[in-house]
Design an enzyme around this catalytic site. Sequence first.
Site, PDB file in Angstrom:
ATOM      1  N   GLU A 319      88.738   9.445   8.130  1.00 33.06           N
ATOM      2  CA  GLU A 319      88.342  10.465   5.908  1.00 33.06           C
ATOM      3  C   GLU A 319      90.160   9.646   5.175  1.00 33.06           C
ATOM      4  OE1 GLU A 319      86.947  14.653   7.114  1.00 33.06           O
ATOM      5  OE2 GLU A 319      88.597  14.706   6.665  1.00 33.06           O
ATOM      6  N   CYS A 320      88.897   9.184   4.590  1.00 34.75           N
ATOM      7  CA  CYS A 320      90.105   9.123   3.000  1.00 34.75           C
ATOM      8  C   CYS A 320      91.090   8.296   3.821  1.00 34.75           C
ATOM      9  CB  CYS A 320      90.314  10.039   2.645  1.00 34.75           C
ATOM     10  SG  CYS A 320      91.566   9.600   1.030  1.00 34.75           S
ATOM     11  N   GLY A 321      92.765   8.570   3.957  1.00 32.89           N
ATOM     12  CA  GLY A 321      93.811   7.885   4.299  1.00 32.89           C
ATOM     13  C   GLY A 321      93.561   7.102   5.800  1.00 32.89           C
ATOM     14  N   MET A 323      90.784   6.416   6.897  1.00 38.18           N
ATOM     15  CA  MET A 323      89.838   5.581   6.457  1.00 38.18           C
ATOM     16  C   MET A 323      90.959   4.086   6.018  1.00 38.18           C
ATOM     17  SD  MET A 323      86.444   4.713   3.711  1.00 38.18           S
ATOM     18  CE  MET A 323      87.678   5.066   2.832  1.00 38.18           C
ATOM     19  N   THR A 410      84.550   7.544   5.623  1.00 40.36           N
ATOM     20  CA  THR A 410      84.427   7.805   4.406  1.00 40.36           C
ATOM     21  C   THR A 410      85.232   8.638   3.712  1.00 40.36           C
ATOM     22  OG1 THR A 410      82.862   9.045   2.534  1.00 40.36           O
ATOM     23  CG2 THR A 410      83.767  10.214   5.040  1.00 40.36           C
TER      24      THR A 410
END
Length: 432
Positions: A319-321, A323, A410
């Site tokens: 997730e986010c960081g 990714m 994502t």
Amino acid sequence: MPACPALLISGPASGQGKTTVTAGLAQLHRQLGRKVRVFKTGPDFLDPMILERASGAQVQSLDLWMVGEDGCRRLLAEAAEQADLILIEGVMGLFDGTPSSADLAARFGVPVAAVISAQAMAQTFGALSFGLAHYRADVSIYGVLANHVGSPRHAGMLEESVPSDIRWLGHLCRSDRITLPERHLGLHQAGEIDELDARIEFTARALADTALAELPPPMFFEPQAPLALPKSLDGVQIALARDAAFSFVFPANVELLGTLGARVTYFSPLANEAVPEATDALFLPGGYPELHAATLAANARSAASIRAHAAAGKPIVAECGGMLYLLESLTDAKGVRTAMIGLLPGHATMHEKLRGLGMQALRSEHGVMTGHTFHYSSMATDLIPERHAYRPQSDADGEPVFRVGSIVATYMHGYWPSNPALAAALLTGKAF
């Protein structure tokens, strides 16, 4: 039916000092021998770290949309059975957002203590107090606290301006010993704030001279029947990256994994630790990889273990960081480009302004999972998204969701208790 005093700490806008006051208040009541449970309104990862240090207990999110009314009711009822005081820190201004902090307070009947920054303000303080108290009849204002006050004379002017039907709770003077530093995603992480415990202690001592040192009236929270969830992750070992670069995790997500039967272990890419042996699935949460890019790039042992996990076809949820860490490179806000793990084709760039913000949800064959997005980076990739999340109040697509081999990545931070079946599917590599 459990009864427990409860208070929601809010204000007219962000920047009023809600986190400072909530943390100081939690510390004060702990010192008075009370068990305090603190919640944060809306999706947030940074404020809860500070509030956990102050309260000595895990801080969960309350949000009528993301967590759901039933989920909020369950969390409050569980806290009421254990605590002597429940504190809820609001988000933004009291009436901002849909749903707002005011919606939460009205739904559960929790009174609101309004923190108002009085810097460069005198009698207008009374007008703001009046507006907060009378804007909605279904919201009960417990009282108002003046923050960032310049002097005793200033405090007197503010108190005199407050209408007689609104309780004056007291004031906090402006002080560098109280203020918490901020950066692009909000406050600093608790472990990075100089003398955090001393700041919280100083605030607690200052609040001891205010009406907030008194317990508000007890409230009743109806007990909730235990949730019956299948052991869909029974025997599954899940490794969670946890350090200053990867720390944005909803506590409720980790609790859910245990409820579903999983065994959760931790490792630190920043410390160059390898993914623990016998790991079945890997979760790389968001955080601040851009602040630690050089260290992450140099930590070959950790990176090699993540690549080996992916090569073995074992699930990775990023997730986010998390990714961004899997991409080929990451460019920070100063233009410095650093190579990352390279399991996902593409590059990320940090920006000065927000690139993604707001509530989002993901549709799947298991139903909908709620969550949110908050990031300052953009991503360039040739990958074609498997699907997109959606925004609850817009027709526009939300964040893309990519699937590459055993990796699902994502920008969206999922609130897994909103859909335990989908969480289990993601972590076992099944279709969703």
